[in-house]
Write an enzyme that holds these catalytic residues in place. Structure first.
Site, PDB file in Angstrom:
ATOM      1  CB  CYS A 124      -0.906  -0.001   1.227  1.00 45.13           C
ATOM      2  SG  CYS A 124      -1.713   1.582   1.528  1.00 45.13           S
ATOM      3  CG  ASN A 158      11.601  -2.235 -11.872  1.00 43.54           C
ATOM      4  OD1 ASN A 158      12.461  -1.840 -12.669  1.00 43.54           O
ATOM      5  ND2 ASN A 158      10.680  -3.120 -12.203  1.00 43.54           N
ATOM      6  CD  GLU A 159       8.691  -2.055 -15.491  1.00 41.32           C
ATOM      7  OE1 GLU A 159       9.138  -2.129 -16.645  1.00 41.32           O
ATOM      8  OE2 GLU A 159       8.042  -3.003 -14.966  1.00 41.32           O
ATOM      9  CB  CYS A 169      -6.241  -0.973   2.407  1.00 44.19           C
ATOM     10  SG  CYS A 169      -4.900   0.225   2.622  1.00 44.19           S
ATOM     11  CD  GLU A 316      13.146  -2.926 -17.154  1.00 42.43           C
ATOM     12  OE1 GLU A 316      12.253  -3.591 -17.716  1.00 42.43           O
ATOM     13  OE2 GLU A 316      13.214  -2.787 -15.930  1.00 42.43           O
ATOM     14  CD1 TRP A 324       3.270  -8.499 -21.003  1.00 41.33           C
ATOM     15  CD2 TRP A 324       5.418  -8.740 -20.517  1.00 41.33           C
ATOM     16  NE1 TRP A 324       3.914  -7.392 -21.483  1.00 41.33           N
ATOM     17  CE2 TRP A 324       5.245  -7.509 -21.193  1.00 41.33           C
ATOM     18  CE3 TRP A 324       6.699  -9.101 -20.100  1.00 41.33           C
ATOM     19  CZ2 TRP A 324       6.305  -6.657 -21.473  1.00 41.33           C
ATOM     20  CZ3 TRP A 324       7.739  -8.241 -20.377  1.00 41.33           C
ATOM     21  CH2 TRP A 324       7.537  -7.041 -21.051  1.00 41.33           C
ATOM     22  CD  GLU A 364      10.232 -10.530 -15.926  1.00 44.80           C
ATOM     23  OE1 GLU A 364       9.805  -9.817 -16.846  1.00 44.80           O
ATOM     24  OE2 GLU A 364      10.935 -10.117 -14.997  1.00 44.80           O
ATOM     25  CE  LYS A 365      10.291 -21.615 -16.265  1.00 41.85           C
ATOM     26  NZ  LYS A 365       9.348 -20.983 -15.288  1.00 41.85           N
ATOM     27  CG  PHE A 366       9.822 -19.245 -21.031  1.00 41.29           C
ATOM     28  CD1 PHE A 366      10.848 -20.138 -21.308  1.00 41.29           C
ATOM     29  CD2 PHE A 366       8.740 -19.691 -20.302  1.00 41.29           C
ATOM     30  CE1 PHE A 366      10.791 -21.456 -20.891  1.00 41.29           C
ATOM     31  CE2 PHE A 366       8.663 -21.015 -19.863  1.00 41.29           C
ATOM     32  CZ  PHE A 366       9.696 -21.898 -20.158  1.00 41.29           C
ATOM     33  CG  HIS A 367      11.780 -10.977 -20.684  1.00 40.50           C
ATOM     34  ND1 HIS A 367      12.847 -10.324 -21.268  1.00 40.50           N
ATOM     35  CD2 HIS A 367      10.787 -10.064 -20.576  1.00 40.50           C
ATOM     36  CE1 HIS A 367      12.506  -9.058 -21.503  1.00 40.50           C
ATOM     37  NE2 HIS A 367      11.267  -8.873 -21.089  1.00 40.50           N
TER      38      HIS A 367
END
Length: 670
Positions: A124, A158-159, A169, A316, A324, A364-367
């Site tokens: 939050c 990051n982002e 909440c 990046e 994704w 992200e192993k396939f990135h």
């Protein structure tokens, strides 16, 4: 302006060349791999890497206990290899002990779902516990590495805003009430701004107001719009809290965070850009977009505009496929260079990737990565090496500027408002409108800046406002003054409809722009799905039409059929030494060209149509008068480009013509 402005002039401390590299996550690998990484980085020409972004759990394995030994070895190794460091504060990934201690700060979605801490993402943003923990780890990092000779940049979080931004909440609701009290000062002012007399929503006590969670039907749009503003401000507060620690303990080292200019709608980046020392951006191609190079250029031009035409960082992008999207398409041969050099052409002085070495485990192993699963003996790595060499030859570009010929208006608050529910149609998409107008100019080799509606527009002969649903009186006055002074303005449909409170202006659906455009929108007439309308001159419209009443504007195109048959579709009027054009429908590419051409002619701008549309041309200009022309061929056939100059890589002079190979890039100095 603080002394941080000096950093922008000197770029990044210790950096004397264009920067090249990416996210480096050595903690994912045994230490014997690190030496190989350094060797391959040197081979590829890498000179800047981002580290530590996801390492909070390793750096602070237990509350208040820190282990920096492995990070010391990484940073010292990089320094010994001559590689600069963009050091991250790892506050995007609170450790598991933090969640165990503070389960109540897990974000709550609008539908009441509580997010589990099994992925990345912020707590939050209004949580005092998160703030304290983030400041603590940032302080420790700054004290230890703030003066390390390898560190050229601080990378906070990051982002921001991804994958979630808003939190509903009770802590967020309480912070939202404080934000509202500061903005409105009184409940009477809030009730007036929100129009709470509608549906009997009047508030008699601040405690009655909460975050606008899911309700029985649509919520008050002014309530939702203010919550979007609040969310952006709360996230920005998280950034500035860490930034201020870093500025105090690590003076002289610039501080940034990575934006996602067109892909993170929860942040008003015009505000954010004023708070970072250097603008940085992440961009990933949309695989389903057959002209993704246009979306890339738009994103880069928006980022440069956020940076005020100062050098910026592509923090990046990907070497090949991401992981994704529904269908993750690999990049074709040469596409790494085309994508990277388009960002360079549009003002980036640093070209970085996510990530250096492809991960074997995790989400992200396939990135894709600079060093792919196939290793150094692979097409991707060979193209990375070639890109590193190209950037190494282009040091002369550092600090050069892009000169735009036109501007497109972009306002996050207007996008937030138009994106809310219960608009006249779901098909009039503001970002799609912007993309259509942008692509028309991109194809014509016309370089574009983006600007807020209240910004100084005097440098631009042409300003396009494809989607300006929300306009303040200040913005309207600014646009009017721009036209009176000789500017040429083109406005798209459903613009100038509401004020900053999402309240409809009086005097028609375009009440804010009625006097400037000299037309009144008596009624909006959305079209059925897939419905088209014919306009004079073989023109076509879709999605949207309007019943226009001219108050003095000339008719450029007229509706021939559809619900507005016989009425004006496109109008133009003169004011002072400028013109204001109004387009009341969504035009196809050919029709939009016909509407914009006379405006460009009035502004003295020449559209380049003798070359293939998919040859991207853009220039950077040096302080010494040099012009660097980037020719990026996205087509399948070579192109002969008429140009006099020298090839930046080979030094060879052209004889007035140069061949740009299919899928290739050449940079010329003239």
């Amino acid at each position: 302006m603080t002394n941080q402005s000096l950093l922008r002039e000197g770029w990044l401390p210790g950096v004397q060349a264009l920067s090249f590299g990416g996210d480096y996550n050595p903690e994912q690998w045994p230490e014997e791999v690190w030496a190989e990484d350094l060797e391959l980085m040197r081979r590829a020409g890498v000179n800047l890497v981002s580290i530590g972004i996801f390492s909070w759990g390793l750096l602070e394995p237990r509350p208040g206990e820190f282990d920096f030994g492995w990070l010391d070895r990484v940073i010292d190794g990089l320094h010994g290899a001559g590689i600069r460091v963009d050091l991250g504060t790892p506050t995007v990934v609170p450790p598991q002990w933090f969640w165990q201690q503070n389960p109540h700060v897990r974000p709550v979605m609008r539908d009441g779902t509580v997010i589990t801490p099994n992925s990345r993402g912020i707590a939050c943003p209004s949580s005092p516990e998160y703030a304290a923990a983030a400041v603590r780890i940032t302080t420790e990092l700054a004290q230890r590495y703030g003066q390390h000779p390898a560190v050229s940049l601080w990378h906070v979080h990051n982002e921001y805003g991804a994958p979630i931004s808003e939190c509903y909440c009770e802590v967020s609701s309480a912070a939202f009430r404080q934000w509202l009290q500061h903005k409105y000062q009184s409940l009477d002012a809030l009730n007036e701004a929100w129009g709470t007399a509608f549906w009997g929503q009047t508030y008699g006590d601040w405690a009655q107001i909460s975050a606008p969670a899911i309700s029985a039907t649509t919520s008050n749009p002014a309530h939702r719009l203010d919550f979007a503003r609040f969310t952006s401000d709360e996230l920005l507060g998280c950034f500035t809290r860490e930034r201020d620690v870093l500025r105090e303990l690590s003076p002289g080292i610039p501080v940034t965070t990575n934006f996602m200019a067109t892909n993170c709608p929860s942040m008003d980046l015009w505000k954010w850009a004023r708070e970072v020392d250097v603008v940085a951006n992440d961009h990933y191609l949309t695989a389903a977009d057959p002209r993704s190079q246009v979306g890339l250029a738009l994103d880069a031009d928006l980022t440069r505009s956020l940076a005020g035409n100062r050098p910026w960082i592509l923090m990046e992008h990907s070497s090949s496929a991401v992981n994704w999207q529904p269908r993750n398409l690999a990049k074709a041969p040469g596409e790494i260079a085309r994508n990277s050099l388009s960002h360079l052409a549009r003002g980036a002085d640093a070209i970085l990737f996510f990530q250096w070495r492809a991960s074997r485990r995790g989400a992200e192993k396939f990135h894709s990565a600079m060093l792919p699963h196939a290793g150094a003996d692979s097409r991707v790595f060979r193209e990375i090496e070639q890109l590193g060499a190209t950037l190494g030859d282009a040091t002369a570009l550092m600090g050069s500027k892009v000169q735009a010929q036109a501007a497109i208006l972009w306002d996050w608050e207007s996008l937030w408002a138009q994106d809310l529910e219960w608009r006249p149609t779901v098909d009039l998409l503001p970002r799609a409108q912007v993309r259509e107008y942008y692509e028309r100019l991109w194809r014509d080799k016309i370089t574009v800046d983006f600007a807020h509606p209240t910004a100084d527009l005097s440098a631009y002969p042409v300003v396009l406002a494809p989607a300006s649903y929300l306009l303040t009186p200040e913005a309207v006055a600014n646009l009017t003054a721009y036209v009176e002074a000789g500017g040429h303005l083109v406005v798209g449909p459903f613009s100038g409809v509401v004020d900053a409170d999402d309240a409809v202006y009086p005097n028609g659906w375009n009440g804010a722009l009625r006097d400037l455009l000299q037309v009144s929108v008596e009624e909006v007439l959305p079209l059925a799905a897939e419905q088209k309308v014919a306009l004079t001159g073989d023109a076509k419209g879709s999605v949207w039409t309007e019943d226009l009443l001219s108050l003095g504007a000339d008719t450029v195109l007229e509706y021939l059929d559809g619900p507005a048959a016989g009425k004006a579709a496109v109008t133009r009027r003169s004011l002072g030494s400028g013109t204001a054009t109004y387009v009341s429908t969504v035009l196809d590419h050919q029709t939009l060209t016909g509407v914009l051409d006379p405006v460009l002619a009035l502004a003295g701008i020449t559209a380049e149509r003798d070359l293939p549309w998919d040859l991207e041309l853009v220039s950077r200009h040096g302080n010494d008068g040099s012009e660097y022309v980037f020719a990026i061929n996205h087509g399948a056939a070579p192109v002969d480009l008429p140009i006099a100059g020298s090839d930046l890589q080979t030094g060879e002079s052209t004889d007035g013509s140069a061949k740009i190979p299919a899928g290739g890039v050449r940079i010329f100095r003239r």
